[in-house]
Design an enzyme around this catalytic site. Structure first.
Site, PDB file in Angstrom:
ATOM      1  N   SER A 167       0.661  -1.361  -0.363  1.00 21.94           N
ATOM      2  CA  SER A 167       0.401   0.109  -0.103  1.00 21.94           C
ATOM      3  C   SER A 167       1.350   1.346   0.178  1.00 21.94           C
ATOM      4  O   SER A 167      -0.171   2.356  -0.208  1.00 21.94           O
ATOM      5  CB  SER A 167      -0.651  -0.102   1.090  1.00 21.94           C
ATOM      6  N   LYS A 176       0.173   3.602  -3.152  1.00 18.87           N
ATOM      7  CA  LYS A 176      -0.763   4.872  -2.780  1.00 18.87           C
ATOM      8  C   LYS A 176      -0.224   6.398  -2.263  1.00 18.87           C
ATOM      9  O   LYS A 176      -1.047   7.077  -1.925  1.00 18.87           O
ATOM     10  CB  LYS A 176      -1.687   4.006  -1.680  1.00 18.87           C
ATOM     11  N   SER A 223      -6.393   3.285   4.451  1.00 18.57           N
ATOM     12  CA  SER A 223      -6.231   2.888   3.089  1.00 18.57           C
ATOM     13  C   SER A 223      -6.384   1.789   2.262  1.00 18.57           C
ATOM     14  O   SER A 223      -6.698   0.900   2.031  1.00 18.57           O
ATOM     15  CB  SER A 223      -5.072   1.401   3.513  1.00 18.57           C
ATOM     16  N   LYS A 260       3.055   5.735   5.975  1.00 22.10           N
ATOM     17  CA  LYS A 260       1.745   4.710   5.058  1.00 22.10           C
ATOM     18  C   LYS A 260       2.337   3.780   5.762  1.00 22.10           C
ATOM     19  O   LYS A 260       3.454   3.179   5.519  1.00 22.10           O
ATOM     20  CB  LYS A 260       2.062   5.393   3.465  1.00 22.10           C
TER      21      LYS A 260
END
Length: 386
Positions: free
Chosen positions: A60, A63, A115, A224
């Protein structure tokens, strides 16, 4: 050949104004993650690296790239209509429903903070029509705008695909670029957000445990997380101690705690071992009788134990630590040598020879004699007449 190398250096300088290079660390940290990169967020200097250019899977962390691409390209107030394809995404979601209309900025928030894989696909389709076209455009953006060299993304959310890969260094470059955008920085650092969707109302909490405060570390400004069973644990983190700002990327950690422990070690190392210094525009660097200078006052990152500054024939200044590792490289400008003024020779106008005093006196005497003779002749004529 030398000219070719010189033009390559100039191209890189125009693209990025500051080049960063690195070698594997001589200061070995006890890190469990397989891929690691620690950068100075402001100068781009590479402070620590481990397998930083090896291809790995970001999960992820993808992103981050999707978010900054959307912020750069899209209208944050535009309304996105959610498709069936977006709703069908697996993994973490913000539970969008088909036909739901959501502002683009809100989807970016749901994607980064919670997320949301569904939010990521909705963003991609809104910007470029299809996920495939989005991936193609995103890859171009990352290469041309940010300068990554070992990244290829096939989707906006990081769900596993063998052709969806990056490196710790590329991921650090993406994050460094993104946090310079105030909208991204605000969302990246958000800990809590109330979410009201058509089918789901909740309070979103960042998944990043250091940012959230579950694993306290002073100065964390954003983060993140990422995970898939094939990818393993990944983490992106930014931090600021009031003197220097850092960007840390760890990829492929086996355990969740490993990525946080590694990040703490990296930040500790960066904050204690490095500081900022400014090279003044007036400072000159000399090599082989050539002089170079920075185009502007330039911020550099230096090891607290001191640095070695070396400049080559093309004016590329290398900032090295005491172990000889290049931390940062800066392209300087060549100082043209002062041109010596050529004073034209004054042409002396040609002059006629100047008569000597003797010559002048002789002429005058002859004139007087002639004049006297004329007077005597006139006098005789007058006497005879009378």
């Amino acid at each position: 050949m030398k000219k070719f190398v010189f033009f390559i250096i100039i191209f890189l300088c125009i693209y990025s104004s500051q080049l960063t290079t690195y070698a594997e660390e001589s200061e070995q940290l006890n890190l469990k993650s397989e891929g690691v990169a620690l950068l100075d967020s402001d100068t781009g200097a590479v402070l620590y690296a481990k397998n930083a250019n090896e291809k790995m899977y970001p999960a992820s962390l993808t992103k981050i790239a999707t978010a900054i691409y959307a912020i750069d390209k899209g209208n944050l107030d535009s309304i996105v209509t959610v498709s069936e394809n977006a709703v069908r995404q697996e993994g973490t979601r913000v539970y969008l429903i088909e036909g739901e209309q959501v502002p683009l900025k809100k989807l970016i928030q749901g994607m980064l903070i919670n997320s949301g894989n569904d939010a990521a696909v909705a963003i991609a389709e809104h910007l470029d029509g299809t996920v495939e076209q989005f991936a193609e455009n995103l890859n171009i953006f990352l290469k041309t705008k940010i300068g990554v060299s070992n990244t290829h993304f096939t989707n906006p959310n990081g769900l596993f695909n063998e052709n969806h890969y990056t490196t710790a260094m590329d991921m650090a470059l993406m994050t460094n670029y993104a946090i310079k955008n105030p909208v991204f920085a605000e969302i990246f650092g958000t800990k809590v957000l109330d979410w009201k969707g058509q089918s789901w109302e909740s309070t979103l909490l960042t998944h990043h445990r250091m940012l959230k405060g579950e694993l306290p570390y002073p100065g964390i400004t954003g983060g993140k997380t990422g995970y898939t069973s094939e990818t393993k644990q990944t983490l992106a983190t930014t931090a600021d101690n009031g003197k220097i700002r850092l960007t840390a990327i760890v990829l492929k950690s086996e355990q969740k705690n490993d990525k946080y422990n590694d990040t703490s070690l990296l930040l500790d190392y960066g904050f204690h071992a490095y500081q900022h210094e400014t090279i003044k525009q007036s400072e000159l660097f000399t090599t082989d009788k050539k002089e170079f200078y920075p185009e502007n006052d330039t911020l550099i990152t230096e090891n607290v134990t001191g640095v070695i500054k070396k400049v080559n024939n093309q004016g590329l200044l290398s900032i090295e630590n005491q172990n000889g590792r290049v931390v940062q490289s800066i392209q300087l400008k060549y100082k043209e040598p002062a041109k010596s003024k050529v004073v034209p020779e004054k042409k002396t106008p040609s002059k006629e020879p100047t008569p000597s005093m003797f010559q002048i006196n002789t002429v005058v005497a002859m004139v007087i004699v002639v004049f006297a003779a004329v007077l005597m002749g006139v006098r005789k004529k007058l006497i005879k007449k009378y």
